[in-house]
Design an enzyme around this catalytic site. Structure first.
Site: not given
Ligand SMILES: NC(=O)C1=CN([C@@H]2O[C@H](COP(=O)(O)OP(=O)(O)OC[C@H]3O[C@@H](n4cnc5c(N)ncnc54)[C@H](O)[C@@H]3O)[C@@H](O)[C@H]2O)C=CC1
Ligand SMILES: C[C@H](O)[C@@H]1OC(=O)[C@H](O)[C@@H]1O
Length: 254
Positions: A85, A12-14, A150
């Site tokens: 990630n 998920g590194a894009s 989720y």
């Molecule tokens: N942003 C937030 O507030 C929080 C995020 N997280 C977790 O952190 C991680 C990253 O989240 P974010 O950077 O916010 O999300 P994001 O949506 O900005 O980035 C996620 C990336 O994962 C890629 N991806 C999705 N499905 C995929 C697959 N099947 N194979 C390969 N790549 C895939 C997407 O293309 C995207 O580039 C997630 O696991 C999310 O649940 C956890 C808590 C809070």
């Molecule tokens: C989808 C969630 O609401 C998002 O990802 C998390 O785990 C954080 O709580 C963000 O709000």
């Protein structure tokens, strides 16, 4: 340069937290394979120079995880660090949630971590050392009504972290998780920051009074990947502005 001569895979590194993790690991001296289902990570990898490569894969599909591992070994010869990630969310009320949507979120957020961890651990065992970091969430323990798959997936991530840790400890492989609060990325903007009211709700539950930045999570990942965390395994570290310590609201300071 705590990670000199180490090789990492970040899924998920894009963009978002994954890209920040990849950037920080390179800064710490690691070689990094950026992996994502979307091709945008190739541009990000190019900005990181020879220390980074990009591989496009859906990490919830075993055959694509196997190809990801083969590409990493071909490029760097070893795997020392895996950051699981990649993650998605899907908003729907419980009574309206479709089976396919439930399955998709669990497949991407939880099953992918098992597949990637098993593939990486089979390489790490050869060197009797390694580190796996799973991206969990405060929502492993807190809940959001319209985020059923989720929050379920993230609860599973914490248990997967513990069971993987006790399964691999004998091989010198450490497994930990990070539980971010609300971090300013596309996922959070879509899921919980889409309106002033939603943002106010989040901030009313965040003692530090702000959302986090992806780089603040990347710093914790770099710590867990380094020998500074050499006696830590099976743990989930929450980086949430105090959210998990709070059981009431706070005055919003905007
Ligand atoms: N942003 C937030 O507030 C929080 C995020 N997280 C977790 O952190 C991680 C990253 O989240 P974010 O950077 O916010 O999300 P994001 O949506 O900005 O980035 C996620 C990336 O994962 C890629 N991806 C999705 N499905 C995929 C697959 N099947 N194979 C390969 N790549 C895939 C997407 O293309 C995207 O580039 C997630 O696991 C999310 O649940 C956890 C808590 C809070
Ligand atoms: C989808 C969630 O609401 C998002 O990802 C998390 O785990 C954080 O709580 C963000 O709000």
């Amino acid at each position: 340069m705590r990670l000199a001569n180490k090789t990492a895979i970040v899924t998920g590194a894009s963009q978002g937290i994954g890209l920040a993790c990849a950037q920080r690991l390179v800064q710490e001296g690691a070689r990094v394979m950026l992996v994502d289902i979307r091709p945008e990570g190739a541009d990000a990898a190019a900005t990181l120079g020879d220390a980074a490569r990009f591989h496009q894969a859906d990490v919830s599909i075993k055959a694509e995880v196997d190809a990801m591992m083969a590409a990493t070994l071909a490029a760097f010869g070893q795997v020392d660090i895996l950051i699981n990630n990649a993650g998605v969310t899907h908003a729907a009320d419980f009574l309206d949630l479709e089976e396919d949507d439930f399955d998709r979120v669990l497949r991407i957020n939880l099953k992918s971590m098992f597949l990637c961890s098993q593939a990486a651990a089979r390489e790490m065992v050869k060197r009797q050392s390694g580190c796996i970091i799973n991206m969990s969430s405060v929502n492993a323990e807190l809940t959001i009504p319209n985020q059923v798959p989720y929050v379920v997936s993230k609860g599973g991530v914490n248990q997967l972290t513990r069971v993987t840790a006790i399964s691999l400890a004998q091989h010198g492989i450490r497994v930990n998780a990070i539980g971010p609060g609300t971090i300013l990325t596309e996922l959070a903007k879509k899921a919980v920051l889409g309106s002033p009211e939603a943002r106010h709700t989040i901030l009313s539950r965040t003692p530090l009074g702000r959302c986090g930045e992806p780089e603040e999570i990347a710093g914790i990942a770099a710590f867990l990947a380094s020998d500074d965390a050499s006696y830590m395994t099976g743990q989930t570290l929450y980086a949430d502005g105090g959210r998990m310590a709070l059981n009431y609201t706070v005055p919003v300071r905007e």
